[in-house]
Design an enzyme around this catalytic site. Structure first.
Site, PDB file in Angstrom:
ATOM      1  N   HIS A   1       0.710   0.180   4.790  1.00  0.00           N
ATOM      2  CA  HIS A   1       0.355  -1.021   5.548  1.00  0.00           C
ATOM      3  C   HIS A   1      -0.087  -0.698   6.976  1.00  0.00           C
ATOM      4  O   HIS A   1      -0.661  -1.554   7.646  1.00  0.00           O
ATOM      5  CB  HIS A   1       1.513  -2.028   5.536  1.00  0.00           C
ATOM      6  CG  HIS A   1       2.686  -1.647   6.381  1.00  0.00           C
ATOM      7  ND1 HIS A   1       3.839  -1.087   5.863  1.00  0.00           N
ATOM      8  CD2 HIS A   1       2.911  -1.757   7.708  1.00  0.00           C
ATOM      9  CE1 HIS A   1       4.708  -0.878   6.830  1.00  0.00           C
ATOM     10  NE2 HIS A   1       4.172  -1.271   7.970  1.00  0.00           N
TER      11      HIS A   1
ATOM     12  N   ASP B   1       4.180   1.907  -0.659  1.00  0.00           N
ATOM     13  CA  ASP B   1       3.814   1.725   0.751  1.00  0.00           C
ATOM     14  C   ASP B   1       3.653   3.076   1.455  1.00  0.00           C
ATOM     15  O   ASP B   1       4.135   3.270   2.573  1.00  0.00           O
ATOM     16  CB  ASP B   1       4.857   0.871   1.482  1.00  0.00           C
ATOM     17  CG  ASP B   1       4.310   0.301   2.789  1.00  0.00           C
ATOM     18  OD1 ASP B   1       3.097   0.438   3.040  1.00  0.00           O
ATOM     19  OD2 ASP B   1       5.092  -0.271   3.563  1.00  0.00           O
TER      20      ASP B   1
ATOM     21  N   SER C   1       6.884   1.814  11.779  1.00  0.00           N
ATOM     22  CA  SER C   1       6.491   2.008  10.383  1.00  0.00           C
ATOM     23  C   SER C   1       5.784   3.340  10.191  1.00  0.00           C
ATOM     24  O   SER C   1       4.866   3.687  10.926  1.00  0.00           O
ATOM     25  CB  SER C   1       5.572   0.873   9.927  1.00  0.00           C
ATOM     26  OG  SER C   1       6.249  -0.351   9.918  1.00  0.00           O
TER      27      SER C   1
END
Length: 311
Positions: free
Chosen positions: A135, A176, A254
């Site tokens: 992402h 992810d 992230s």
């Protein structure tokens, strides 16, 4: 003289005083010997220096043992962590920026580019592969109306910071995960130490390094709060076996590594539970276990994005 005779007689008639005892009774002996020993001990204590305080430092630096260990852990692990910027430029300015890059190098953001998102990642190998979350770089393919580029900011072993263009090698939305590639000499890269998520225990220490809200090389500390959690992936499929931690993970963390007390990567920081409308982490954060990453990343490097994962 006559007046003194009665006095002399009185003195002579008095019984002589008892002689002093040659040895006092036993209780007196114990008390006096105890008092003497106590007095000697007090004198010794008064004349001796106070005991040194308990040492809680390493190499005389005055730092707590745990504190010194964490400082050293960050110093050794942080060069492996990268800062990723998702830049978007219009089609016309993209051509201009490409021309500028060809003429002037790649150590800065292009003119006319806008930072649309930021994230973290870590160096996988000396070939220049970078592991991050899908992402973080999902828009690199472009949507026809804008052109996305990825800028990766790194740090070499001497502490010198530099940036390189990152190209998308492959992605796995189901977990992810994504792999970028930067064109850098291998001796300027510090690959992360890859550990294992097998055998993790709730309560053991862990550390997250990343770039929350654009603040580069931020360290947060915590413990493994839970194991075997299930979190959603970008394509809606569940990611099973996720690591839960209370080490703060915020926007920009992230893709960064979750490491153990030995500096080994045990997970990829990917999500945080936030209370609706606040945008603030509640302390319930998640990382993809490194054993899952080890299974996925080599395939992405060799084969790229699989057909089933292409949107």
């Amino acid at each position: 003289m006559a007046a003194l005779h009665p006095l002399l007689r009185l003195l002579l008639l008095r019984p002589p005083p008892p002689p002093p005892p040659t040895s006092p009774p036993f209780p007196t002996t114990r008390r006096s010997s105890f008092s003497g020993a106590a007095a000697v001990a007090l004198l010794l204590l008064a004349g001796s220096p106070p005991p040194p305080p308990a040492r809680a430092d390493i190499d005389g630096g005055g730092e707590d043992i745990d504190e010194s260990r964490v400082v050293r852990l960050f110093q050794e692990a942080s060069p492996s962590v990268v800062f990723i910027k998702d830049l978007v430029v219009g089609r016309n300015s993209a051509r201009e920026s490409g021309k500028l890059q060809a003429e002037g190098g790649d150590d800065g953001e292009e003119e006319g580019a806008t930072v649309e998102g930021t994230g973290s990642g870590f160096v996988w190998d000396t070939a220049g592969h970078i592991v991050t979350n899908y992402h973080v770089v999902a828009k690199l393919a472009g949507d026809g109306s804008a052109f996305h580029r990825c800028k990766v900011f790194l740090e070499d072993s001497s502490g010198t910071s530099y940036s390189k263009e990152g190209t998308l090698v492959g992605c796995d939305p189901s977990y992810d995960l994504a792999v970028l590639k930067v064109d850098v000499d291998g001796d300027r890269l510090r690959p992360a130490l890859i550990g294992t998520s097998k055998g993790l225990r709730v309560g053991q220490s862990c550390f997250a390094i990343g770039n929350p809200y654009g603040y580069e090389h931020t360290l947060t500390t915590g413990v493994v709060s839970g194991l075997g959690r299930e979190i959603p992936s970008p394509n809606g499929r569940p990611i099973r076996g996720a690591i839960q931690t209370d080490a703060a993970i915020n926007s920009g963390n992230s893709g960064g590594p979750l490491i153990d007390s030995y500096g080994h990567v045990i997970g990829v920081n990917t999500a945080t539970f936030t209370r609706k409308g606040t945008g603030i982490s509640s302390g319930v954060n998640f990382a993809i276990p490194i054993d899952t990453v080890v299974q996925s990343v080599p395939n992405l490097i060799v084969y790229g994005t699989s057909v089933s994962n292409r949107f």
